[in-house]
Scaffold this motif. Structure first.
Motif, PDB file in Angstrom:
ATOM      1  N   ALA A  27       0.817  -1.204   0.000  1.00  0.00           N
ATOM      2  CA  ALA A  27       0.000   0.000   0.000  1.00  0.00           C
ATOM      3  C   ALA A  27       0.851   1.255   0.000  1.00  0.00           C
ATOM      4  O   ALA A  27       1.963   1.292   0.544  1.00  0.00           O
ATOM      5  CB  ALA A  27      -0.926  -0.002   1.214  1.00  0.00           C
ATOM      6  N   GLY A  28       0.291   2.295  -0.641  1.00  0.00           N
ATOM      7  CA  GLY A  28       0.913   3.615  -0.636  1.00  0.00           C
ATOM      8  C   GLY A  28      -0.072   4.659  -0.169  1.00  0.00           C
ATOM      9  O   GLY A  28      -1.035   4.351   0.562  1.00  0.00           O
ATOM     10  N   GLY A  54      14.194   0.165   1.333  1.00  0.00           N
ATOM     11  CA  GLY A  54      13.301   1.239   1.756  1.00  0.00           C
ATOM     12  C   GLY A  54      11.863   1.095   1.327  1.00  0.00           C
ATOM     13  O   GLY A  54      11.099   2.066   1.381  1.00  0.00           O
ATOM     14  N   MET A  55      11.439  -0.116   0.910  1.00  0.00           N
ATOM     15  CA  MET A  55      10.044  -0.362   0.543  1.00  0.00           C
ATOM     16  C   MET A  55       9.495  -1.491   1.418  1.00  0.00           C
ATOM     17  O   MET A  55       9.366  -2.633   0.977  1.00  0.00           O
ATOM     18  CB  MET A  55       9.925  -0.735  -0.943  1.00  0.00           C
ATOM     19  N   VAL A  83       4.897   1.798  -8.994  1.00  0.00           N
ATOM     20  CA  VAL A  83       4.374   3.149  -9.128  1.00  0.00           C
ATOM     21  C   VAL A  83       5.148   4.086  -8.213  1.00  0.00           C
ATOM     22  O   VAL A  83       5.363   3.770  -7.028  1.00  0.00           O
ATOM     23  CB  VAL A  83       2.874   3.194  -8.765  1.00  0.00           C
ATOM     24  N   VAL A  84       5.566   5.205  -8.752  1.00  0.00           N
ATOM     25  CA  VAL A  84       6.222   6.224  -7.930  1.00  0.00           C
ATOM     26  C   VAL A  84       5.180   6.835  -6.991  1.00  0.00           C
ATOM     27  O   VAL A  84       4.099   7.259  -7.419  1.00  0.00           O
ATOM     28  CB  VAL A  84       6.868   7.310  -8.809  1.00  0.00           C
ATOM     29  N   ASP A  85       5.510   6.858  -5.699  1.00  0.00           N
ATOM     30  CA  ASP A  85       4.598   7.381  -4.679  1.00  0.00           C
ATOM     31  C   ASP A  85       5.457   8.004  -3.584  1.00  0.00           C
ATOM     32  O   ASP A  85       5.858   7.331  -2.626  1.00  0.00           O
ATOM     33  CB  ASP A  85       3.730   6.246  -4.128  1.00  0.00           C
ATOM     34  N   PRO A  86       5.802   9.288  -3.721  1.00  0.00           N
ATOM     35  CA  PRO A  86       6.804   9.904  -2.830  1.00  0.00           C
ATOM     36  C   PRO A  86       6.493   9.774  -1.347  1.00  0.00           C
ATOM     37  O   PRO A  86       7.401   9.671  -0.523  1.00  0.00           O
ATOM     38  CB  PRO A  86       6.804  11.369  -3.273  1.00  0.00           C
ATOM     39  N   GLY A  87       5.229   9.762  -0.968  1.00  0.00           N
ATOM     40  CA  GLY A  87       4.910   9.705   0.459  1.00  0.00           C
ATOM     41  C   GLY A  87       4.721   8.312   1.004  1.00  0.00           C
ATOM     42  O   GLY A  87       4.361   8.146   2.178  1.00  0.00           O
ATOM     43  N   ALA A  88       4.952   7.297   0.196  1.00  0.00           N
ATOM     44  CA  ALA A  88       4.625   5.938   0.620  1.00  0.00           C
ATOM     45  C   ALA A  88       5.641   5.361   1.597  1.00  0.00           C
ATOM     46  O   ALA A  88       5.290   4.699   2.570  1.00  0.00           O
ATOM     47  CB  ALA A  88       4.497   5.030  -0.596  1.00  0.00           C
ATOM     48  N   THR A 132       5.645   2.109  -4.676  1.00  0.00           N
ATOM     49  CA  THR A 132       4.854   0.954  -4.239  1.00  0.00           C
ATOM     50  C   THR A 132       4.760  -0.048  -5.382  1.00  0.00           C
ATOM     51  O   THR A 132       5.050   0.275  -6.550  1.00  0.00           O
ATOM     52  CB  THR A 132       3.431   1.366  -3.823  1.00  0.00           C
ATOM     53  N   LEU A 133       4.315  -1.261  -5.048  1.00  0.00           N
ATOM     54  CA  LEU A 133       4.133  -2.328  -6.026  1.00  0.00           C
ATOM     55  C   LEU A 133       2.666  -2.688  -6.138  1.00  0.00           C
ATOM     56  O   LEU A 133       1.923  -2.674  -5.153  1.00  0.00           O
ATOM     57  CB  LEU A 133       4.922  -3.572  -5.628  1.00  0.00           C
TER      58      LEU A 133
END
Length: 710
Positions: A588-589, A641-642, A688-693, A699-700
């Motif tokens: 989740a993001g 970092g994910m 997907v690029v998600d700067p605040g995630a 995120t995937l």
């Protein structure tokens, strides 16, 4: 297998010396009123008939019986208005046993069985009655007179914290009895769960698959009893149970006393397990060891401050070989199954009956067999060791290349409604399978109008096991949904959107969400010989069952394990249409978990363009579609970092798009018109690029697998 105490000749009169009023069961509202319902078993039916009737403890608690009682007899009433024919026999021979079912597993006593087994009765050393029962000819009165009354040879101490099971088996060669016994309708019962009793019977014993079962009938029985506690109680009652039917030489023999004393503690136990008159143990629950072959004979004498009581009977049979086997598609012979002997002990001979015709088809230890037709077969292995006592194990195989079926038997579950069935599914076929429909077995009480029988079915998968993930709703990915109109106690076909499963291992959950609170699935509990898991298999799929819980996947209720779902999975080897199915969630993001799925039905087919869409992503951000073609070991991206993000696809091709204002990125993938590409499989996952995630800012999506169609 049981010893028989000297049988009393039983008359349909009151028990001599009975000081207590009979306890009628079922009890509540109009349950005991004449005219509710009637059933034939156990007296008014065919030769060899056996029936089991179960009554929950509320029948006793509602009548003020909340302490142990000593059941000394039973009596059945003929159905009101029935007139017995002149040809009705004056007596019948039968065996009656009493047992317990668990009160901590809701609905267990309604579980249907593929065979009429001794799950709750095995281990009782002797029946509570075996002999001749005198019958009264019904007169046509309403209510009618008592059809028969039975004084038990051996009393049964019943504590009303479990369900009571009454098992009646007519001896072979008995005449028909043309008098029905009275029964009650459960919708009129006062039990909190809506049902106080159930009934199953079969006249095709032993080892039958023809079992009639109803949970909408509660046969009327009057329990004759004496106090087991208090000032009118007498001496102790000796009783015991044991475990498996067969044990190996040298294995432990575990015995458990269920003796009862109304006069305080039991002061002594004397166990004799080899009929030599010598006491082998003086503890309540001994563990002894089987030193030689043969059927054990167990005697337990208990004493309290008032007196003694003794019970004796055969125990487990000691052998040196206990049958068991596994099977899988043959590698060397297409269309055949390879069987592997997994018997315990030291068998010296093997006899395989592949088609249940009673003829031995192979005496090899590990044979292969090609079924002649695409149908279900029951395969039996019988092994014998030097002890000379054979033991057998039976499994069902399915030679179909299009349907995986669990054993279809009737059952009845109708409160609560929503439920989720779990099992593990292994895809054996290298080209994978495409699932397009299910057959489900649903039921509900009579009287529900047509417009309230709608049921939503949703199928979920992941690549773990149901043991590990049944309590983690976030681990599951929805692959298909459908709405159906349930047929009562019938198989109902569910047409699903096609979903593809590549070769590999999956957990699967089938969720039922009913629009009426009493439509429910049917499932069974394995017998002790099955162990915790049952396996159903075709040449392409292997299902290992299973468990269930009441409630939907994201709102689970009580969980029951083991259980096995009643159903059929219809599939196609590979696919002709092409398919892509997500099978494991991503992470989740800031906008939740992004999804990956085909767009507008554009499945992968040669000569066409398939379209995969990433949705529920942040708007106006980079989205990447990663595609691979080979098996891939998952990589935990928490290391970069994910956290909670698992990469599950090989990265051979990468496509890039910018998400639109709705958070969607659409990828068009042209597929060459090459016949050799049909059946080729691939995996895919989105990033997907998600700067605040998270720290990495990405995120995937869920990962999935696809197959190219023609």
């Amino acid at each position: 297998m049981y010893s028989v105490f000297p049988a009393c000749l039983l008359l349909c009169t009151s028990l001599a010396g009975q000081q207590t009023q009979p306890i009628p069961i079922p009890f509540g509202l109009n349950a005991n009123t004449e005219g509710n319902a009637s059933v034939a078993a156990p007296w008014a039916s065919a030769d060899k008939l056996r029936s089991q009737d179960t009554y929950d403890e509320d029948n006793f608690l509602a009548q003020g019986h909340n302490v142990p009682i000593k059941i000394v007899g039973l009596r059945w009433r003929a159905d009101g208005g029935t007139v017995g024919p002149a040809t009705m026999p004056g007596s019948i021979d039968a065996t009656i046993s009493l047992g317990l079912t668990s009160s901590d597993a809701f609905g267990d006593f309604r579980d249907p069985q593929r065979e009429f087994d001794d799950r709750y009765l095995f281990g009782i050393p002797t029946p509570h009655f075996s002999g001749t029962i005198q019958l009264n000819v019904p007169t046509g009165a309403t209510p009618n007179s008592m059809l028969c009354e039975v004084t038990l040879d051996h009393p049964f101490v019943y504590n009303p914290n479990s369900r009571l099971l009454i098992d009646v088996q007519r001896h072979p060669g008995q005449p028909d009895v043309f008098a029905l016994r009275d029964a009650a309708n459960p919708q009129q019962l006062s039990s909190p769960d809506g049902i106080s009793s159930s009934h199953r019977s079969s006249a095709d014993l032993p080892g039958t698959t023809s079992v009639s079962q109803w949970s909408d009938v509660g046969p009327y029985v009057e329990v004759l009893w004496e106090p087991a506690v208090g000032p009118f109680a007498t001496g102790p009652v000796s009783d015991f149970t044991f475990g498996n039917r067969f044990i190996l030489v040298g294995d432990s023999l575990e015995l458990a006393s269920r003796s009862f004393s109304p006069n305080g503690p039991i002061t002594s136990y004397e166990w004799d397990v080899d009929a030599d008159g010598v006491t082998d143990s003086t503890v309540s629950n001994p563990t002894l060891f089987a030193s030689s072959c043969g059927t054990t004979w167990i005697q337990l004498e208990v004493a309290d401050s008032v007196g003694t009581d003794t019970v004796a009977g055969p125990g487990p049979t000691v052998v040196d070989a206990i049958a068991g086997f596994e099977f899988e598609p043959s590698v060397s012979t297409p269309g055949a199954f390879q069987f592997t002997d997994t018997s315990r002990g030291t068998p010296t001979s093997w006899e395989w009956d592949f088609d249940s015709d009673g003829v031995i088809d192979s005496t090899a230890q590990n044979p292969a067999w090609a079924p002649p037709a695409a149908q279900e077969y029951f395969v039996t292995l019988t092994v014998t060791g030097s002890c000379g006592t054979p033991t057998s194990s039976t499994e069902m195989i399915n030679a179909s290349r299009s349907v995986l079926s669990t054993i279809p038997v009737l059952g009845w579950f109708w409160n609560p409604a929503d439920d989720t069935q779990y099992f593990d599914l292994e895809v054996l076929e290298p080209s994978g399978v495409t699932v397009d429909k299910l057959d489900v077995h649903l039921t509900y009480p009579t009287g529900i109008p047509l417009n309230l029988r709608e049921v939503d079915i949703e199928v979920f998968v992941n690549t773990s096991t149901f043991d590990e993930t049944h309590s983690e709703a976030a681990r599951w990915v929805s692959v298909a949904t459908a709405r159906i109109l349930a047929e009562r106690n019938e198989w109902t076909t569910v047409d699903l959107p096609d979903f593809f499963l590549a070769q590999g291992n999956y957990a699967m959950a089938i969720e039922l969400d009913s629009l009426h609170p009493q439509v429910a699935s049917v499932f069974s509990r394995p017998t002790p010989e099955d162990g915790l898991r049952r396996v159903f298999q075709t040449l392409d799929l292997r299902m290992s069952t299973g468990a269930t819980h009441y409630g939907t996947l994201d709102a689970p209720g009580v969980y029951f394990d083991p259980r096995f779902w009643h159903g059929r999975i219809h599939y196609e080897v590979g696919t002709t249409n092409g398919a892509f199915t997500p099978f494991e969630p991503g992470c989740a993001g800031t906008t939740g978990q992004p999804t990956l799925q085909t767009w507008m039905g554009a499945t992968p087919r040669i000569g066409q363009t398939t379209m995969l869409a990433i949705e529920s992503a942040p708007t106006l951000e980079n989205a990447f579609l990663m595609i691979g073609f080979s098996p891939f070991a998952p990589v935990d991206l928490g290391l970069i970092g994910m956290p909670d993000c698992i990469l599950r696809t090989e990265i051979v091709v990468t496509l890039n798009q910018i998400t639109d204002p709705l958070g969607m990125a659409l990828f068009s993938i042209p597929i060459p018109n090459l016949a050799g590409s049909v059946g080729a499989t691939f995996t895919a996952q989105g990033l997907v690029v998600d700067p605040g995630a998270n720290a990495l800012g990405a995120t995937l999506t869920a990962s999935g697998a696809g197959i190219i169609g023609s």
